[in-house]
Each structure stands twice: as C-alpha cells, then as structure tokens.
Design an enzyme around this catalytic site. Sequence first.
Site, PDB file in Angstrom:
ATOM      1  N   HIS A  96       0.832  -1.195   0.000  1.00  0.00           N
ATOM      2  CA  HIS A  96       0.000   0.000   0.000  1.00  0.00           C
ATOM      3  C   HIS A  96       0.875   1.255   0.000  1.00  0.00           C
ATOM      4  O   HIS A  96       1.886   1.313   0.705  1.00  0.00           O
ATOM      5  CB  HIS A  96      -0.916   0.015   1.224  1.00  0.00           C
ATOM      6  CG  HIS A  96      -1.759  -1.219   1.347  1.00  0.00           C
ATOM      7  ND1 HIS A  96      -2.141  -1.747   2.556  1.00  0.00           N
ATOM      8  CD2 HIS A  96      -2.310  -2.038   0.400  1.00  0.00           C
ATOM      9  CE1 HIS A  96      -2.882  -2.829   2.361  1.00  0.00           C
ATOM     10  NE2 HIS A  96      -2.991  -3.026   1.063  1.00  0.00           N
ATOM     11  N   TYR A 156       2.678   2.821  13.747  1.00  0.00           N
ATOM     12  CA  TYR A 156       3.259   3.764  12.794  1.00  0.00           C
ATOM     13  C   TYR A 156       2.733   5.180  13.004  1.00  0.00           C
ATOM     14  O   TYR A 156       1.541   5.410  13.178  1.00  0.00           O
ATOM     15  CB  TYR A 156       3.085   3.311  11.342  1.00  0.00           C
ATOM     16  CG  TYR A 156       1.725   2.859  10.910  1.00  0.00           C
ATOM     17  CD1 TYR A 156       0.885   3.694  10.185  1.00  0.00           C
ATOM     18  CD2 TYR A 156       1.289   1.555  11.194  1.00  0.00           C
ATOM     19  CE1 TYR A 156      -0.359   3.251   9.757  1.00  0.00           C
ATOM     20  CE2 TYR A 156       0.052   1.110  10.772  1.00  0.00           C
ATOM     21  CZ  TYR A 156      -0.777   1.971  10.054  1.00  0.00           C
ATOM     22  OH  TYR A 156      -2.010   1.544   9.638  1.00  0.00           O
TER      23      TYR A 156
END
Length: 463
Positions: A66, A129
Amino acid sequence: MSDLRVETTPIPGMLVVHLPVHRDDRGWFKENWQREKMVALGLPDFGPVQNNMSFNVARGATRGIHTEPWDKFVSVATGRAFSAWVDMREGLSFGATYWTEVDESIAVFVPRGVGNSYQALADGTVYSYLVNDHYVAGKTYPALNLADPTAAIPWPIPLDSPEAELSAKDRTNPLLGDVQPMQPRRTLITGCRGQLGRALAAVFPDATLVDLDELDLTDDAALAAWPWEEYGLILNAAAYTAVDKAETPEGRATAWAANAAAPAALARLAAARGITLVHYSTDYVFDGSPVPGGHREDEGFAPLGVYGQTKAAGDLVVAGAPRHYVLRTSWVIGEGHNFVRTMARLAADGVDPAVVSDQVGRLTFTSELARATAHLVATEAPYGTYNVTNGGTPRSWAEYARRVFELTGHDPARVSTVTTEEYAAGKDLSPRPLHSTLALDKLAGTGFVSADADEALAAYLAG
C-alpha cells in the site's frame, strides 16, 4: 544493547533506525520515537500528527503493498514481521525495493509514495506507525500486487501457502507495469500575475498559479478549503508594494493584510503540513543607514514607513514555519511597469528626467530572484533568511538611469540629479532608505553566483 543509529537503503529517503532496547527479567523498554536524537542522526523532522496500530492475530497475516501520500515511521510494538517496501514515486527510483525483518529493535522511516507491506512472523504481532497527515476515508492510492515478479519479494511464508492470510483486495492489486506512479507534491505560486510571479512561473513550469481571485490568502474559509495535502512548496510572491499608498488609511489596512496577515496564515499552514514556504522581503525593513559591505541578514529591523513595517512583520511570522526561506531583495525589475522601462520610455520620448542620486543599491532582476529560489530549494540549503540581489558595484538610481539612456542610444548627460529630500519636497511620499545594498555572502556560501547587475541590465534592455 546497541547504540541508536540510522542506515540508508536503496530507496531514496527511506531510512532504517536501530533502536536501543533495555531488557531485564520483566521485559524491555525502548525510546520508540525520540525527535531530537533521531533528527540529529539524519531522520527528517517530519512532524507526525497521528499514531496508528495494526494487530495481527496469527503468524502469516500479510498486508500490502500500500502506498500513501504521507511519511511514516514504522516500528513493532510486539512480535516480529518481515517487511518489504517498493518505491512507487514517479522518477528514476520507481520500482526500487528493500526488505528486512523488523522486531522491537528496528524502526523504519518510509517517505511519502513508497509502498509498504508486512508479513507477521509471530502470533499477536502489532505494528505501530506515526504519520504526518490525517487519514481520510474513501481515498484510494497506488497499490502493488504482493506477488509482483519485478519486485520479487522473498516472502518467508510463501503467499500461496495455507499459512499466509491475505485480503481479497490485496490479492487483486495490479502489477508494477500497470501502476500509476505517485506524483511528487506540487508547487504553489501566489501572486502569479506580478513581475516576480511571472518569473517564478517560468522557472517552475509545473506549478499551480494563483492570484487573489483564485485564492484569497486573507480568507480563512478559502485557505481551509484548499487541498494543501497535495503541496510541498509555496512560493509566496503576493504582496502589497504601493509604498506611498501604504501610508494612507486604506492602504495601511491593505498592506498589513497582504504583507503580514497573509504570510502568517501561510506560515501556520506550512508548519502544520510540513510544507516549505518561500517568502520575499525587502530592503525597506531597514532604515537605510550605511553599513560596510551592505545590510546583513541578521541586522535588526528599523523600517521607516508602513510598507517596511508590514514587510518586517511578514518576515517575523514566516520565520515561525520550520521549513522556510525568506529572500530579502531590493530594487526589483521584471516584466511590466518598472524603473528601467520608465527611463527607457523617457529617453525615447525626449524627456530629460531628474533622478535621485543619494539612494544607493543594486538592481534585482526577477529572473535572478527566481533562479536563486530554485537554487536554494533544489540544493536544500539551510532554512532561513537570504539576501538576494544581482551582484556587482552598488549604484544610485541616477547612475542606473544614465546607464539606461546610454544602452538605449541616448545621451546619459540628459539625466540630472536631485537629492531624496529635494525630490520629496511638496509630495506626500513614504520615506525611502538611502543605503539599500544587501550583503550577498550568505547566499554565495550556498554555491550561488550572483549575476552582475550591470550585465543583467544590458541583457534586459537588449531583450
């Protein structure tokens, strides 16, 4: 326990961070994100605004590849993962790959436009993240098939194995040859119809061009509606430059709005979005006292009039944006109405002008200002304030006028001289600085060689 260190990868801008992990019988502790230390080691100061977590129930859970339009700082909270990245950005590095195993001791900085993929190697693996833009539901971005033969990622758990768990969507992502590369962030030029705006547009041909009617920088609603996530560079050439009208009640309000409030709004946006902001200033922020070698960037402000006051305020607010360049200039000459064109017209019309001889400085051609802008941005020169004018010997307005007469084939002796005080007598004028020469040492230290003003003047008139 190893020391904190940062390594480069084959993908430009992508960095692997080795994290010290403190262990004892109870478990471990680490500084997962430490801005000061990591930036000092070369990690970009990317300004994260959101923290996401991804929990993977079982070994073999595989996600990707992605691509998102923001920077990521990826680490593992618990478990282990095989991680692979593919550069999906337009350019020479498109398709470049890197992979590694990630545990609690490894983090990775992933720049905007690089595709991410992860395969859990232990049950209960959790990725964390940080990202520097907010997720917006419903938007789609480039994706790559996990089995793409060009990327040739060596998945530890084969993708066709019963142990590998992939979503239906990830199984049908396109191959690299069918992927539309992610475009770089765009450049926005404000004040595009002015002399400087037109010169910048010639040097930045792919930029978005706006003037007040397309984007009102003093309108909060208009600024909020603009797609700032698409932009990485703002060149703010919009300004109120009617020096004398700035002294009137109406002009004063307009000058403060255009030269101080609008740059303040852009600076806030640039700081929040990680955008580089280039703003253009003037010698009018000084009082024109003589300074050996010219005014330097760190000289204190002492503007004589409203115009200079508003530009000084603009300088101060723009300096609040972490990624900023303030380009301070003087005596700007470009396409359109300006001093040089006026002198050339008077010479051709047989008019013998009286020109001030006690204001001294250097001309700045808009092409030079645009060239310096491109240089500072392209070389990633240290952020801050830079003086930018053409080089060479400083001259008075009268000397430049005589040179225009000479270069256009007329007698330079037709130009007579007056002092600033004599010229202003009986007129409602804003005060002018007498000594406008700007020191160019700091700019030269970046490797930029300023074109001589006399030579540039000759080329301008010849063109």
